[in-house]
Design a protein around this motif. Structure first.
Motif, PDB file in Angstrom:
ATOM      1  N   UNK A  93     -15.057  48.492  21.945  1.00 15.67           N
ATOM      2  CA  UNK A  93     -16.069  47.221  21.421  1.00 15.67           C
ATOM      3  C   UNK A  93     -15.327  46.649  20.396  1.00 15.67           C
ATOM      4  N   UNK A  94     -14.508  47.485  19.515  1.00 21.02           N
ATOM      5  CA  UNK A  94     -14.047  46.603  18.442  1.00 21.02           C
ATOM      6  C   UNK A  94     -12.778  45.619  19.067  1.00 21.02           C
ATOM      7  N   UNK A 186     -16.539  39.020   3.509  1.00 19.43           N
ATOM      8  CA  UNK A 186     -15.811  40.226   4.089  1.00 19.43           C
ATOM      9  C   UNK A 186     -14.936  40.646   3.115  1.00 19.43           C
ATOM     10  N   UNK A 187     -14.186  40.008   2.758  1.00 20.66           N
ATOM     11  CA  UNK A 187     -12.722  40.352   1.805  1.00 20.66           C
ATOM     12  C   UNK A 187     -13.376  40.636   0.416  1.00 20.66           C
ATOM     13  N   UNK A 188     -14.599  40.238   0.121  1.00 17.95           N
ATOM     14  CA  UNK A 188     -15.050  40.826  -1.236  1.00 17.95           C
ATOM     15  C   UNK A 188     -15.368  42.381  -1.128  1.00 17.95           C
ATOM     16  N   UNK A 189     -15.359  42.910  -0.037  1.00 22.21           N
ATOM     17  CA  UNK A 189     -15.824  44.265  -0.044  1.00 22.21           C
ATOM     18  C   UNK A 189     -14.697  45.100   0.819  1.00 22.21           C
ATOM     19  N   UNK A 190     -13.981  44.532   1.584  1.00 25.94           N
ATOM     20  CA  UNK A 190     -12.812  45.291   2.177  1.00 25.94           C
ATOM     21  C   UNK A 190     -11.636  44.231   2.347  1.00 25.94           C
ATOM     22  N   UNK A 191     -10.409  45.024   2.180  1.00 25.91           N
ATOM     23  CA  UNK A 191      -9.061  44.382   2.332  1.00 25.91           C
ATOM     24  C   UNK A 191      -8.710  43.668   3.402  1.00 25.91           C
ATOM     25  N   UNK A 192      -9.058  44.165   4.715  1.00 28.89           N
ATOM     26  CA  UNK A 192      -8.713  43.410   5.845  1.00 28.89           C
ATOM     27  C   UNK A 192     -10.313  43.233   6.745  1.00 28.89           C
ATOM     28  N   UNK A 193     -10.020  42.392   7.794  1.00 31.80           N
ATOM     29  CA  UNK A 193     -11.469  42.220   8.467  1.00 31.80           C
ATOM     30  C   UNK A 193     -11.977  43.587   8.999  1.00 31.80           C
ATOM     31  N   UNK A 194     -11.251  44.658   9.484  1.00 36.33           N
ATOM     32  CA  UNK A 194     -12.012  45.614  10.018  1.00 36.33           C
ATOM     33  C   UNK A 194     -11.443  46.883   9.043  1.00 36.33           C
ATOM     34  N   UNK A 196      -8.840  49.036   6.334  1.00 34.99           N
ATOM     35  CA  UNK A 196      -7.783  49.102   5.327  1.00 34.99           C
ATOM     36  C   UNK A 196      -6.565  48.723   5.949  1.00 34.99           C
ATOM     37  N   UNK A 197      -6.405  48.251   7.038  1.00 37.87           N
ATOM     38  CA  UNK A 197      -5.047  47.648   7.640  1.00 37.87           C
ATOM     39  C   UNK A 197      -5.461  46.364   8.397  1.00 37.87           C
ATOM     40  N   UNK A 198      -4.386  45.652   8.499  1.00 40.38           N
ATOM     41  CA  UNK A 198      -4.782  44.351   9.410  1.00 40.38           C
ATOM     42  C   UNK A 198      -4.858  44.703  10.851  1.00 40.38           C
ATOM     43  N   UNK A 199      -5.566  43.896  11.560  1.00 37.98           N
ATOM     44  CA  UNK A 199      -5.736  44.261  12.905  1.00 37.98           C
ATOM     45  C   UNK A 199      -5.831  42.800  13.631  1.00 37.98           C
ATOM     46  N   UNK A 200      -5.932  42.581  14.993  1.00 39.18           N
ATOM     47  CA  UNK A 200      -5.643  41.436  15.544  1.00 39.18           C
ATOM     48  C   UNK A 200      -6.506  40.319  15.141  1.00 39.18           C
ATOM     49  N   UNK A 201      -7.720  40.405  14.445  1.00 41.36           N
ATOM     50  CA  UNK A 201      -8.588  39.394  14.260  1.00 41.36           C
ATOM     51  C   UNK A 201      -7.897  38.884  12.672  1.00 41.36           C
ATOM     52  N   UNK A 202      -7.570  39.798  11.874  1.00 37.36           N
ATOM     53  CA  UNK A 202      -6.499  39.274  10.955  1.00 37.36           C
ATOM     54  C   UNK A 202      -5.672  38.243  11.206  1.00 37.36           C
ATOM     55  N   UNK A 244       3.596  51.231   5.660  1.00 33.82           N
ATOM     56  CA  UNK A 244       2.899  51.694   4.466  1.00 33.82           C
ATOM     57  C   UNK A 244       1.438  51.010   4.327  1.00 33.82           C
ATOM     58  N   UNK A 245       1.141  50.147   4.943  1.00 29.43           N
ATOM     59  CA  UNK A 245       0.011  49.651   4.875  1.00 29.43           C
ATOM     60  C   UNK A 245      -1.047  50.357   5.868  1.00 29.43           C
ATOM     61  N   UNK A 246      -1.542  51.448   5.635  1.00 33.04           N
ATOM     62  CA  UNK A 246      -2.308  52.302   6.395  1.00 33.04           C
ATOM     63  C   UNK A 246      -3.441  52.588   5.820  1.00 33.04           C
ATOM     64  N   UNK A 247      -4.397  53.002   6.725  1.00 28.55           N
ATOM     65  CA  UNK A 247      -5.863  53.627   6.128  1.00 28.55           C
ATOM     66  C   UNK A 247      -6.808  53.219   7.386  1.00 28.55           C
ATOM     67  N   UNK A 248      -8.106  53.620   7.005  1.00 29.85           N
ATOM     68  CA  UNK A 248      -8.921  53.827   8.032  1.00 29.85           C
ATOM     69  C   UNK A 248      -9.597  52.379   8.471  1.00 29.85           C
ATOM     70  N   UNK A 249     -10.276  52.272   9.698  1.00 27.83           N
ATOM     71  CA  UNK A 249     -10.913  51.216  10.060  1.00 27.83           C
ATOM     72  C   UNK A 249     -12.378  51.426  10.056  1.00 27.83           C
ATOM     73  N   UNK A 250     -13.141  50.233   9.984  1.00 26.42           N
ATOM     74  CA  UNK A 250     -14.667  50.419   9.905  1.00 26.42           C
ATOM     75  C   UNK A 250     -15.188  51.263  11.164  1.00 26.42           C
ATOM     76  N   UNK A 251     -16.269  51.732  11.168  1.00 31.23           N
ATOM     77  CA  UNK A 251     -16.717  52.634  12.574  1.00 31.23           C
ATOM     78  C   UNK A 251     -17.438  51.278  13.058  1.00 31.23           C
TER      79      UNK A 251
END
Ligand code: GSH
Length: 366
Positions: A93-94, A186-194, A196-202, A244-251
């Motif tokens: 879905x994402x 969106x970026x007021x509360x999370x570093x990338x669109x989805x 903690x790391x950039x994905x296609x939409x970024x 090094x830019x790693x981290x979780x994505x939203x659910x």
């Protein structure tokens, strides 16, 4: 590193001020894929034209000699060669919704990006100088004439020729302003669109937001004033590295994506439908009303008929449960009906799925 890149960097033919070259560079930087940017001088342009069938930027030459065009399939193919870290989310879905936003950002923000650059005098003077200095330094004509020629070409093709005039200007600018507002929230509360790391939409939004809206004088001042989180995100994407830019994505799909998805349903998909209808009717130009603004004589884009087909294909490839969630999401944002409104868009482009290795198709070419 895949075999095809074992012998050296990818050569990226493009420009330091180009929308899609910026998108592609940010992706390569994040994936830590070595590349070398080569300015599209007239000589290189002719070479790219001969090799890919189009002179659009970026064009990429792999070390094994193969040429690629069109950032969306280029990124998709590179993901198959360099799967880690993935920029296409693993959740179907994402992944689907990211592709929808990537396409919206690629295509629908193009008109405001070109408008701000070429309709505003200070932006047009600066950018025509940068284009001539980077890509036409040896063309044996006076500098003022080359810069004037560039400004006239861009105004003719991408401003007046793309429906921008006194009646549509305010709406075109509102597309930028609403995108800024949606992204800033969106970026007021999370570093990338989805997450903690950039994905296609970024990378999709980065195209217009970096090289045009963020760096051109007029829209750049607006961004700094109204949406500083977006300005900070530009630096964050440019600086991001997969190692090094790693981290979780939203659910699931963040609620904060809703204003952007509503724009897709209200404006972009209805435009794609009108464009596809005009293509089927073999027209060259068409009129359409978007969010109450009448656009006249828009150029028919065969490429964007293909975009609509691609989006439909991605939906059809979803597994059952993701399909149900995607249907619900699309219905909620008024995207469902326009996604399917046109029976068989039939672009006829790339029937064998060869992209990004297909002959390229520039946006307004038939
Ligand atoms: N769909 C293509 C679009 C590429 C594109 O339109 N690039 C612009 C510059 S950012 C271009 O080369 N335009 C051709 C021209 O103005 O001659 C992609 O994603 O790479």
């Amino acid at each position: 590193m895949s075999k095809s890149e074992a012998a050296g960097p990818i050569q990226v033919y493009g420009s330091a001020i180009s929308y899609f070259t910026g998108k592609f560079e940010a992706y390569l930087r994040y994936k830590e894929i070595a590349y070398q940017r080569i300015p599209m001088t007239p000589l290189e342009r002719a070479k790219v034209g001969r090799s890919t069938g189009t002179t659009q930027m970026p064009a990429a030459r792999l070390p094994d000699g193969r040429w690629m065009t069109d950032t969306t399939p280029m990124i998709a193919w590179l993901e198959s060669q360099h799967p880690e870290p993935p920029v296409i989310p693993g959740d179907p879905l994402q992944a689907f919704t990211s592709r929808l936003l990537e396409d919206y950002a690629d295509e629908w923000l193009w008109r405001p990006a070109l408008h701000y650059r070429w309709s505003h005098r200070s932006d047009a003077l600066l950018l025509s100088r940068r284009i001539v200095d980077e890509m036409m330094p040896r063309v044996p004509l006076p500098g003022w004439l080359k810069r004037w020629g560039i400004r006239q070409r861009q105004l003719r093709r991408y401003v007046r020729g793309d429906g921008i005039g006194p009646d549509t200007r305010a709406h075109v600018e509102s597309i930028y302003l609403r995108s800024l507002e949606g992204l800033d929230a969106i970026f007021a509360s999370r570093p990338f669109l989805l997450g903690e790391r950039p994905t296609l939409a970024d990378f999709g939004f980065f195209a217009s937001m970096f090289r045009h809206f963020g760096l051109d004088p007029t829209p750049g001042a607006i961004m700094l004033e109204r949406a500083p989180h977006v300005f900070v995100w530009l630096g964050r994407v440019w600086e991001a590295r997969g190692s090094r830019t790693q981290g979780a994505l939203a659910i699931g799909i963040p609620a904060a994506w809703s204003p952007l998805l509503r724009e897709v349903g209200e404006a972009y998909l209805p435009y794609l439908c009108a464009n596809a209808e005009a293509w089927k009717a073999r027209l060259r130009r068409f009129d359409v009303t978007i969010q109450g603004t009448r656009y006249r004589e828009l150029p028919v884009s065969r490429y964007r008929v293909w975009c609509l087909e691609q989006l439909r294909g991605h939906f059809e490839a979803l597994p059952g449960d993701a399909r149900a969630s995607a249907t619900e999401l699309l219905e909620k944002h008024d995207c469902w009906e326009p996604l399917w409104r046109i029976k068989a868009p039939a672009s006829g482009y790339d029937p064998n799925g060869a992209a990004p290795f297909a002959r390229g198709l520039p946006v307004f070419s038939r």
